[in-house]
Design a protein around this motif. Structure first.
Motif, PDB file in Angstrom:
ATOM      1  N   GLY A   1       0.814  -1.187   0.000  1.00 52.72           N
ATOM      2  CA  GLY A   1       0.000   0.000   0.000  1.00 52.72           C
ATOM      3  C   GLY A   1       0.849   1.238   0.000  1.00 52.72           C
ATOM      4  N   ASP A   2       0.179   2.342   0.196  1.00 54.08           N
ATOM      5  CA  ASP A   2       0.841   3.651   0.234  1.00 54.08           C
ATOM      6  C   ASP A   2       1.386   3.942   1.623  1.00 54.08           C
ATOM      7  OD1 ASP A   2       0.079   3.979  -2.385  1.00 54.08           O
ATOM      8  OD2 ASP A   2      -1.652   5.249  -1.920  1.00 54.08           O
ATOM      9  N   LEU A   3       2.413   4.777   1.680  1.00 59.57           N
ATOM     10  CA  LEU A   3       2.936   5.280   2.943  1.00 59.57           C
ATOM     11  C   LEU A   3       2.862   6.793   2.874  1.00 59.57           C
ATOM     12  CD1 LEU A   3       4.472   5.090   5.664  1.00 59.57           C
ATOM     13  CD2 LEU A   3       6.594   5.098   4.337  1.00 59.57           C
ATOM     14  N   THR A   4       2.139   7.386   3.801  1.00 60.14           N
ATOM     15  CA  THR A   4       2.006   8.834   3.847  1.00 60.14           C
ATOM     16  C   THR A   4       2.691   9.343   5.097  1.00 60.14           C
ATOM     17  OG1 THR A   4      -0.119   8.717   2.707  1.00 60.14           O
ATOM     18  CG2 THR A   4       0.367  10.759   3.903  1.00 60.14           C
TER      19      THR A   4
END
Length: 176
Positions: A1-4
């Motif tokens: 997934g994404d890492l913000t």
């Protein structure tokens, strides 16, 4: 997934190896390299694109603007420097193009300057303003083997050598 990463303060990347590498699917897309003192290198396997929605890309040295690349929102670009803009081409040529077609070549030939109209049978004109009127002071016609047309008088302070066999002279009615 994404890492913000979203923080109220700074985000600090501290790499003792002096490299920060960005990868996509295991392939390096950007290396940010520090020499350990002051220089930083951005190294990418493709283009590095600076996308500035404010229309300016500014290069600074110690907080002082040294180069401003300004887009007017259409297609013009202005290079603006607080000092001189110097073109230093180790190949000895600076070429001006329009739509990919060479228009003018400025060349160093054994430290002699050569101006070359790059397109066949086109003219080289020197233009200016006399009072409030636009003038062509000198027009050199490449289609006519370099025929030069001056819009005003030609003053020769040294010798004048004519190697052709025809001389046509007109005189005014005052006889000057």
């Amino acid at each position: 997934g994404d890492l913000t990463l979203d923080v109220a303060g700074d985000i600090i990347l501290d790499a003792d190896g002096a490299n920060v590498t960005v990868k996509d699917g295991g392939t390096t897309t950007l290396d940010i390299v520090s020499n350990g003192t002051t220089d930083v290198t951005l190294d990418a396997p493709g283009d590095i694109i600076l996308d500035a929605d404010g229309a300016n890309v500014t290069v600074k040295d110690g907080g002082t603007t040294t180069l401003d690349i300004v887009s007017n929102g259409t297609t013009d670009v202005t290079l603006d420097a607080p000092g001189d803009i110097i073109l230093d081409a180790d190949g000895g040529n600076v070429t001006i193009k329009d739509g990919g077609t060479s228009i003018l070549d400025i060349a160093n030939s054994s430290t002699d300057v050569e101006l070359t109209v790059s397109t066949a049978d086109k003219n080289f004109a020197i233009k200016g303003t006399d009072g409030s009127s636009a003038i062509t002071a000198l027009d050199i016609d490449m289609a006519l083997n370099g025929k030069a047309t001056f819009s005003g008088d030609v003053v020769v302070t040294g010798d004048l050598t004519v190697s052709g066999d025809d001389i046509t002279m007109g005189t005014n009615t005052a006889g000057n």
